[in-house]
Design an enzyme around this catalytic site. Structure first.
Site, PDB file in Angstrom:
ATOM      1  N   GLY A  11      40.459  24.612  54.529  1.00  0.00           N
ATOM      2  CA  GLY A  11      40.849  25.069  53.198  1.00  0.00           C
ATOM      3  C   GLY A  11      42.348  24.992  53.068  1.00  0.00           C
ATOM      4  O   GLY A  11      43.008  24.384  53.913  1.00  0.00           O
ATOM      5  N   TYR A  13      44.473  27.385  53.327  1.00  0.00           N
ATOM      6  CA  TYR A  13      45.288  28.142  54.279  1.00  0.00           C
ATOM      7  C   TYR A  13      44.639  28.295  55.634  1.00  0.00           C
ATOM      8  O   TYR A  13      45.161  28.966  56.498  1.00  0.00           O
ATOM      9  CB  TYR A  13      45.656  29.502  53.682  1.00  0.00           C
ATOM     10  CG  TYR A  13      44.604  30.559  53.794  1.00  0.00           C
ATOM     11  CD1 TYR A  13      43.531  30.615  52.898  1.00  0.00           C
ATOM     12  CD2 TYR A  13      44.648  31.521  54.796  1.00  0.00           C
ATOM     13  CE1 TYR A  13      42.556  31.583  53.008  1.00  0.00           C
ATOM     14  CE2 TYR A  13      43.681  32.494  54.912  1.00  0.00           C
ATOM     15  CZ  TYR A  13      42.628  32.515  54.021  1.00  0.00           C
ATOM     16  OH  TYR A  13      41.658  33.478  54.141  1.00  0.00           O
ATOM     17  N   ALA A  14      43.464  27.620  55.835  1.00  0.00           N
ATOM     18  CA  ALA A  14      42.831  27.821  57.144  1.00  0.00           C
ATOM     19  C   ALA A  14      41.950  26.638  57.502  1.00  0.00           C
ATOM     20  O   ALA A  14      41.478  25.900  56.622  1.00  0.00           O
ATOM     21  CB  ALA A  14      41.990  29.089  57.115  1.00  0.00           C
ATOM     22  N   LYS A  31      38.338  31.133  62.240  1.00  0.00           N
ATOM     23  CA  LYS A  31      39.136  30.737  61.076  1.00  0.00           C
ATOM     24  C   LYS A  31      40.600  30.734  61.556  1.00  0.00           C
ATOM     25  O   LYS A  31      41.167  31.787  61.805  1.00  0.00           O
ATOM     26  CB  LYS A  31      38.928  31.754  59.954  1.00  0.00           C
ATOM     27  CG  LYS A  31      39.250  31.266  58.557  1.00  0.00           C
ATOM     28  CD  LYS A  31      38.725  32.267  57.516  1.00  0.00           C
ATOM     29  CE  LYS A  31      38.701  31.684  56.126  1.00  0.00           C
ATOM     30  NZ  LYS A  31      38.159  32.617  55.113  1.00  0.00           N
ATOM     31  N   ASP A 124      36.058  37.347  44.312  1.00  0.00           N
ATOM     32  CA  ASP A 124      35.724  35.919  44.387  1.00  0.00           C
ATOM     33  C   ASP A 124      34.262  35.723  44.778  1.00  0.00           C
ATOM     34  O   ASP A 124      33.929  34.905  45.630  1.00  0.00           O
ATOM     35  CB  ASP A 124      36.629  35.177  45.379  1.00  0.00           C
ATOM     36  CG  ASP A 124      36.585  33.669  45.130  1.00  0.00           C
ATOM     37  OD1 ASP A 124      37.000  32.897  46.029  1.00  0.00           O
ATOM     38  OD2 ASP A 124      36.095  33.260  44.053  1.00  0.00           O
TER      39      ASP A 124
END
Lengths: 298, 315, 47
Positions: A11, A13-14, A31, A124
């Site tokens: 993703g 940021y990970a 993660k 989310d």
């Protein structure tokens, strides 16, 4: 203690790997938070994941097994969850029953209720953040947008929740919203499970407002005091709310109680929208068929 | 609260807290002494007798007490800088709690408090959704980007990744409401408003002490409230907790005249032990009323030792 | 929690700060509810 065997996702940021906890042989997901990407030090999403997952311990919320630093990267060790609700909805080869839907909604509501009773907003909720464990348990995941339920004077950004699952108050720019935004997302997910296609798939934020109001009616000050004061309200197209019959036709498989639950979750006025407690106590969960045993759902 | 990281990872008895600090200090002293020994050996030829004497006099590792005083001294600075930046009370308090937790796990002799003051505040801002970019934070605090970011990971690790702090401020607001209900008609709301503000200040000051490690947020709140107005607090607690919780239920008898309520002494399974609660509040008041007083001289002398331990060459 | 340690009694709460917010349009329209706020504060007090 942990191996990273296979990269399964990346993703902003990970990066997510599959791995094993050596001492127990337990399958885990790691993660790995990219640290270089965020010019302001540790990424806010990572801070939120760490902060809230540390506090929540519930069968229907993803378990944070461990956290460690390695080569200046932050690694979240999470329980291994092979699939998610989006995969199930999309895969037309998978047949599921109203009892399965009821089971998934029950587990999801329990997980979200637990967040709300700990005064945590998820912000989310969508099918691919509802992961499914090998024994069929639904697990609420991805707390990268979570935050503590705000103090009354806090000003919040309305730019949260993935568009199709975004509550009308957020679409209209609200800054003092509540846990009702999560309940709206669950209502949309419930509709999607019954339809097996996205219920309100807006092309963009403006279209999302139109799609939402066309399907559920444009709110007025009568049923939602103050709604006309939102700056974006003036440009709205006015649509009538659907009649009960229209809803029945749209959701042919839904029982009356299921429609009541969905309507409660998709109540336009956030002040009147059902809470997770009201949802869990709805007759939909006590009428036949009973929710499937998660471990038997194919 | 018992499932919170604050309780699971950061609640101690007084003895555990003292032991933790002694262990952290002992660990650092051993490392410092080893380093100094190595230094003297490596530079044996360059070090005169006089130098060796000076090193032994100046480069003295801090005791656990001296460490704690220095931590308290800098904790006040963290609070002062955060308040000066006009940060919300919750952010200031989280920064303070992070700082105190950090120095349970680390010695000031390993990481000089000066070097993490800004990082701690920056991390608290992020953690409390009060996001400030590192550039604007750097401008406000005159600290460099690198200084601010350098120890962020180390701090997060020492905090055992537990960022959610339960502060006594929301409980204060909660008791402010409940007192109005339990003592309805017997308390002047305007007066309540006044003591609310004073109690809030007391709580901020109390967080400089060890209360957050030793008591739960509501206990700290009730102790601060009691210091502000002991009589009101006792009246409230006595009314609310002293008798067993009863559940009043209309009697089964349908006869109107017997329709008086039948009191069922229903001991709740988790009934509050009123006497224990009072004693906990007294203990908490004791801790709050004895904040650590650290003079500038004490801080300077400890800081000098700290400096020379880490820079013997400069002696 | 089978038994809450408090009874929420909004009528008796004199809390001008919270009450004022219920008159602000941006709060009402956002879904702001005083019972949510009071429940949270009381839960934290009896946590």
């Amino acid at each position: 203690e942990y191996t990273k065997e296979k990269k399964v996702g990346e993703g902003t940021y990970a990066v997510v790997y599959l791995g094993t906890k050596q001492s127990t042989g337990r399958k885990i997901a790691i993660k790995e938070i990219k640290t270089s990407e965020f010019k302001d030090g540790l990424d806010m999403s990572a801070i939120r994941e760490v902060k809230y997952l540390q506090e929540i311990n519930h069968i229907n919320v993803i378990e944070l097994v461990d956290i460690f630093m390695a080569y200046n990267n932050l690694n979240l060790v999470l329980e291994y969850l092979p699939t998610d609700l989006e995969v199930v909805i999309k895969d037309q080869n998978i047949l599921f029953t109203p009892a399965d839907i009821k089971s998934w909604m029950l587990m999801t509501l329990r997980g979200v209720y637990h967040c709300h009773r700990n005064f945590i907003l998820h912000r989310d909720l969508k099918p691919n953040n509802l992961l499914i464990s090998p024994d069929g348990q639904i697990k609420v995941a991805d707390f990268g947008l979570a935050r503590a339920i705000p103090a009354p004077y806090d000003v919040l950004t309305s730019n949260v929740v993935t568009r199709w699952y975004r509550a009308p108050e957020l679409l209209l720019g609200a800054k003092h919203y509540t846990s009702a935004v999560d309940v709206w997302s669950l209502g949309i997910i419930f509709a999607e499970l019954m339809l097996r296609i996205p219920y309100l798939p807006g092309q963009n934020d403006v279209d999302q407002i139109d799609v939402t109001f066309r399907a559920l009616g444009t709110p007025t000050d009568k049923d939602w005091p103050g709604v006309s004061k939102f700056s974006t309200y003036t440009q709205l197209q006015t649509y009538p709310p659907p009649s009960r019959d229209e809803l029945r036709k749209r959701f042919i498989a839904a029982s009356e109680n299921a429609l009541d639950l969905m309507s409660g979750m998709l109540t336009m006025n956030p002040q009147k929208r059902w809470t997770t407690i009201q949802c869990l106590q709805s007759e939909y969960f006590t009428e036949l068929p009973p929710p499937s045993d998660p471990s038997t759902i194919k | 609260f018992r499932s919170s990281s604050q309780y699971r990872l950061w609640s101690f008895t007084k003895e555990q807290l003292d032991t933790k600090r002694v262990d952290t200090n002992a660990h650092a002293v051993a490392a410092i002494e080893e380093k100094l020994t190595m230094f003297k050996k490596d530079y044996a030829s360059d070090i005169s007798e006089e130098d060796a004497k000076m090193i032994n006099e100046k480069a003295i590792p801090l005791t656990a007490e001296e460490e704690l005083k220095l931590v308290d001294f800098y904790a006040k600075k963290v609070q002062g800088i955060a308040q000066h930046l006009n940060l919300p009370t919750e952010v200031v308090s989280s920064a303070l709690i992070f700082f105190k937790r950090f120095y349970l796990e680390n010695s000031v002799m390993e990481i000089d408090p000066k070097t993490i003051v800004h990082t701690i505040i920056f991390l608290a801002c992020k953690s409390e959704n009060y996001f400030i970019s590192v550039d604007s934070f750097s401008k406000k605090t005159k600290a460099s980007r690198d200084t601010i970011l350098k120890y962020e990971f180390r701090i997060l690790e020492s905090l055992k990744f537990s960022l959610l702090c339960h502060h006594p401020f929301k409980p204060l607001h909660g008791f402010f409401l409940d007192i109005q209900n339990v003592l309805h008609g017997k308390v002047d709301v305007k007066y309540m408003g006044e003591i609310y503000t004073k109690t809030k200040k007391r709580i901020s000051d109390a967080l400089l002490t060890d209360v957050a490690f030793l008591f739960t947020p509501p206990q700290i709140t009730l102790a601060a409230l009691s210091l502000e107005d002991e009589q009101l607090t006792e009246k409230y607690l006595e009314t609310k907790f002293s008798n067993t919780d009863t559940i009043i239920e209309a009697s089964k008898d349908t006869n109107e005249k017997d329709k008086d309520s039948e009191v069922i002494k229903e001991d709740r399974p988790d009934k509050i032990n009123y006497i224990l609660l009072l004693s906990l509040i007294d203990q908490c008041k004791e801790v709050m009323s004895n904040p650590s007083q650290v003079s500038m001289e004490e801080a300077k002398s400890s800081a000098a030792k700290l400096y020379f331990c880490n820079h013997p060459m400069n002696i | 929690d089978p038994f809450k340690r408090y009874i929420m009694n909004e009528i008796v709460y004199e809390d001008p700060f919270i009450k004022d917010l219920t008159k602000k349009n941006e709060y009402i329209a956002s879904g702001f509810r005083t019972d949510f706020v009071y429940d949270r504060l009381l839960t934290e007090a009896f946590m």
